[in-house]
Design a protein around this motif. Structure first.
Motif, mmCIF file in Angstrom:
data_model
loop_
_atom_site.group_PDB
_atom_site.id
_atom_site.type_symbol
_atom_site.label_atom_id
_atom_site.label_comp_id
_atom_site.label_asym_id
_atom_site.label_seq_id
_atom_site.Cartn_x
_atom_site.Cartn_y
_atom_site.Cartn_z
ATOM 1 N N VAL A 17 -58.209 -4.761 56.872
ATOM 2 C CA VAL A 17 -59.113 -5.886 56.632
ATOM 3 C C VAL A 17 -58.834 -6.498 55.263
ATOM 4 C CG1 VAL A 17 -61.505 -6.639 56.667
ATOM 5 C CG2 VAL A 17 -60.821 -4.667 58.035
ATOM 6 N N TYR A 18 -58.639 -5.635 54.258
ATOM 7 C CA TYR A 18 -58.284 -6.133 52.930
ATOM 8 C C TYR A 18 -56.916 -6.806 52.951
ATOM 9 C CZ TYR A 18 -62.086 -3.403 50.792
ATOM 10 O OH TYR A 18 -63.316 -2.909 50.435
ATOM 11 N N GLY B 288 -59.188 -12.412 59.623
ATOM 12 C CA GLY B 288 -59.938 -11.472 58.792
ATOM 13 C C GLY B 288 -61.216 -11.025 59.473
ATOM 14 N N ALA C 98 -62.221 -7.113 60.631
ATOM 15 C CA ALA C 98 -63.486 -6.473 60.270
ATOM 16 C C ALA C 98 -64.235 -6.019 61.524
ATOM 17 C CB ALA C 98 -64.340 -7.434 59.447
ATOM 18 N N GLU D 204 -68.840 -1.945 54.266
ATOM 19 C CA GLU D 204 -67.628 -2.521 53.700
ATOM 20 C C GLU D 204 -67.041 -3.565 54.644
ATOM 21 O OE1 GLU D 204 -63.697 -0.661 51.436
ATOM 22 O OE2 GLU D 204 -64.926 0.584 52.757
ATOM 23 N N ARG E 12 -61.874 -1.563 46.131
ATOM 24 C CA ARG E 12 -62.662 -1.739 47.344
ATOM 25 C C ARG E 12 -64.004 -2.381 46.990
ATOM 26 N NH1 ARG E 12 -62.159 3.878 50.705
ATOM 27 N NH2 ARG E 12 -63.334 2.657 52.254
ATOM 28 N N ALA E 13 -64.589 -3.042 47.957
ATOM 29 C CA ALA E 13 -65.845 -3.750 47.717
ATOM 30 C C ALA E 13 -66.949 -2.788 47.299
ATOM 31 C CB ALA E 13 -66.261 -4.485 48.983
ATOM 32 N N LEU F 133 -67.299 -12.388 53.713
ATOM 33 C CA LEU F 133 -66.402 -13.133 52.832
ATOM 34 C C LEU F 133 -65.578 -14.149 53.626
ATOM 35 C CD1 LEU F 133 -65.123 -13.433 49.949
ATOM 36 C CD2 LEU F 133 -63.445 -11.737 50.692
ATOM 37 N N TYR F 134 -65.003 -13.713 54.732
ATOM 38 C CA TYR F 134 -64.190 -14.622 55.549
ATOM 39 C C TYR F 134 -65.055 -15.725 56.165
ATOM 40 C CZ TYR F 134 -60.339 -11.252 55.184
ATOM 41 O OH TYR F 134 -59.338 -10.434 54.719
ATOM 42 N N MET G 272 -56.412 -10.540 53.318
ATOM 43 C CA MET G 272 -56.639 -11.445 52.188
ATOM 44 C C MET G 272 -55.333 -11.957 51.610
ATOM 45 S SD MET G 272 -59.865 -10.057 49.944
ATOM 46 C CE MET G 272 -59.113 -8.510 49.486
ATOM 47 N N MET H 238 -66.615 -7.738 54.063
ATOM 48 C CA MET H 238 -65.386 -8.498 54.251
ATOM 49 C C MET H 238 -65.556 -9.575 55.316
ATOM 50 S SD MET H 238 -63.305 -7.513 51.990
ATOM 51 C CE MET H 238 -61.864 -8.390 52.611
ATOM 52 N N ARG H 239 -66.275 -9.263 56.379
ATOM 53 C CA ARG H 239 -66.535 -10.281 57.403
ATOM 54 C C ARG H 239 -67.333 -11.435 56.812
ATOM 55 N NH1 ARG H 239 -69.362 -8.409 62.938
ATOM 56 N NH2 ARG H 239 -71.212 -8.257 61.580
#
Length: 569
Positions: free
Chosen positions: A47-48, A101, A105, A128, A199-200, A135-136, A51, A132-133
């Motif tokens: 997932v990262y 992305g 996630a 986490e 990591r977040a 963020l996208y 980016m 990320m989801r």
């Protein structure tokens, strides 16, 4: 996180492509993969990894080239020129890679409960993945408005032919994002152990939640999130603070500083290339590996940097007639070469250097200005270079060579110096972490929230002054006695926020979104870009329709249920 980077290049095998245009043949079976904690970790790293894709966040610095502080002449050009359509590659590719992305996630969320590990760890991984989801999806919302929402209940391999959800409204999309961030805030740790750095964290989720609210003008609620980061009222131990040296913040020295709230992790080295293409797209022919300098700072940005005493900068104060006399500009700056070596420097060279050096220190720390020195490379061999404005300059002779042959400013920020003492091995993989959220950004966003609330203007100014008075910057504080530093009204403080965000966050991809959310597109994004010698190069065009990009046309062709196109398209 960095010790796992070598695993990430293979993680594309774990997910399907979420561009809705081909059946996902490459998906690993959950029956064989999602079994151990190591599998969960590798899945999360995938997932990262997304980016790093160019149209996700891998060249996010080039988004400033859509604003007024930079110009990007490659894939972003149609947007700048106002010639892009709903079939332009950049419009389709950003949509596609952000949704990829989301898909990655979702795959974590679909499978993590099957992994043999503690419930506590499963909850953490879910938080986490939801960060990320979010963020996208936030960046999809920013560029396109409301979008179709696919969560972990969507199994792409099973539902590929029926993934025809209509667009959700902007409000529904935002609520989905905030719900994800609420879950992430409650699940993520304040700090990871050092081997998992990058990591977040809870702080990243709180800060992003505040940013989502700020973009929706929910200033009170956004301020509460930013205050958690800045004031830490529950004593969670965030420990965020400004790094004392602005220039070094954007080098490996600043990679793990307390200013970084969430950053893309980068590295380079033979066999371990996993960085971002700063040297390629921001560097010149005189940077490591010979860069293209596709994205360049504008003179609009350079002229925003104040004089050291806090007064506004104006070329007319030094060269009367400068702004209207193109010939005068050329005569002031241009040198002459003989057999590739400078034979005549401009008569005003020393004055030119004094003008640039007597400015906000962030100018020289961010941008290579005329007749300044830059430790670059002749190919991959370190060499000190001078930025001479003349036709025919060449890195072989120790001069910075612009890839296009124009007379443009060049980035210093994020661009490698020399070969970084052997740390860099590929111009497409510069080993400098790239911040998506950092503490100075949060301070300025909180200042914006305060300025929108009655009676909190002094609090807003205090936060702006923190950024202005970083030890290496040390610019005069607002409202410190001089008339040109006064800022008391909401409008005056807002103008300071617009200014500070431009120069503090230059090359960090924030400006285009800032100008659109402030409603300043028509005012700030219709101009003629000219180079240092005053030669017109491109005309930047922005219309009302450009506040939102069009949904890619191909998505309407694939999905008859998608709904309405954005206004003006």
């Amino acid at each position: 996180m960095k010790k796992y980077i070598l695993l990430l290049t293979t993680m594309g095998l774990m997910t399907s492509c979420f561009d809705l245009d081909q059946y996902p043949h490459d998906k690993l079976s959950s029956e064989t993969f999602w079994k151990t904690e190591t599998h969960a970790h590798q899945g999360m790293m995938s997932v990262y990894n997304q980016m790093k894709r160019e149209n996700a966040f891998g060249t996010y610095f080039r988004r400033d080239g859509l604003g007024d502080i930079a110009w990007d002449d490659s894939s972003m050009s149609p947007v700048n020129l106002g010639t892009y359509t709903d079939r332009s590659n950049v419009i389709q590719n950003i949509w596609k890679e952000l949704y990829e992305g989301v898909a990655r996630a979702n795959i974590v969320l679909q499978n993590v409960d099957n992994v043999d590990m503690s419930e506590e760890l499963k909850t953490q991984y879910k938080g986490e993945a939801r960060f990320m989801r979010a963020l996208y999806y936030f960046h999809l919302l920013d560029y396109y408005g409301g979008v179709p929402l696919y969560d972990e209940t969507t199994i792409v391999s099973n539902e590929y032919m029926t993934m025809k959800k209509p667009r959700s409204t902007a409000e529904e999309t935002r609520k989905f994002i905030l719900d994800d961030l609420d879950a992430a805030v409650n699940a993520l740790p304040v700090h990871w152990q050092q081997s998992e750095y990058g990591r977040a964290t809870r702080g990243a989720a709180v800060a992003l939640r505040g940013k989502v609210k700020l973009y929706n003008k929910d200033y009170v609620s956004a301020a509460a999130d930013f205050e958690e980061i800045v004031k830490d009222p529950q004593n969670r131990g965030y420990g965020y603070q400004l790094y004392p040296d602005y220039a070094k913040l954007f080098t490996p020295e600043g990679d793990t500083s307390s200013e970084m709230i969430f950053a893309i992790q980068n590295m380079s080295g033979t066999g371990t290339e996993y960085g971002m293409p700063f040297s390629l797209y921001l560097g010149s022919r005189s940077s490591y590996g010979s860069g293209w300098n596709n994205c360049i700072p504008t003179d609009l940005l350079v002229d925003m940097y104040e004089n050291r005493d806090g007064t506004k900068f104006n070329w007319e104060d030094h060269f009367p007639g400068f702004t209207t006399d193109k010939a005068l500009q050329e005569s002031i700056f241009k040198a002459e070469l003989n057999n590739g070596i400078v034979s005549t420097y401009p008569a005003q060279k020393d004055k030119i250097r004094a003008i640039y050096e007597n400015r906000d220190p962030r100018l020289e720390q961010t941008i290579i200005t005329p007749y300044a020195q830059y430790y670059g490379c002749n190919g991959t061999t370190p060499k000190m270079m001078e930025f001479v404005l003349a036709s025919g300059t060449n890195e072989n002779n120790g001069y910075i060579r612009n890839n296009r042959g124009w007379y443009d400013y060049l980035w210093r920020k994020f661009v490698p110096e020399g070969d970084m003492n052997g740390m860099i091995s590929n111009r497409e993989h510069t080993p400098i972490n790239y911040p998506l959220i950092r503490y100075a950004d949060v301070l300025l966003m909180l200042a914006e929230c305060y300025n929108e609330q009655p009676g909190k203007q002094d609090d807003a100014v205090a936060l702006i002054n923190q950024v202005r008075q970083r030890p290496s910057t040390n610019m005069p504080a607002l409202n410190s006695g001089k008339p040109w530093l006064e800022a008391h009204t909401k409008d005056e403080i807002f103008e300071r926020i617009v200014q500070e965000r431009a120069i503090e966050l230059a090359c960090e991809g924030q400006r285009f979104s800032d100008l659109r959310r402030w409603g300043l597109g028509e005012k700030k994004l219709n101009f003629m870009y000219d180079d240092i010698l005053g030669k017109d190069r491109y005309k930047r065009v922005f219309e009302i329709r450009d506040y939102l990009w069009p949904i890619p046309a191909v998505e309407f062709e694939r999905n008859s249920e998608l709904g309405q196109q954005n206004p003006g398209w």
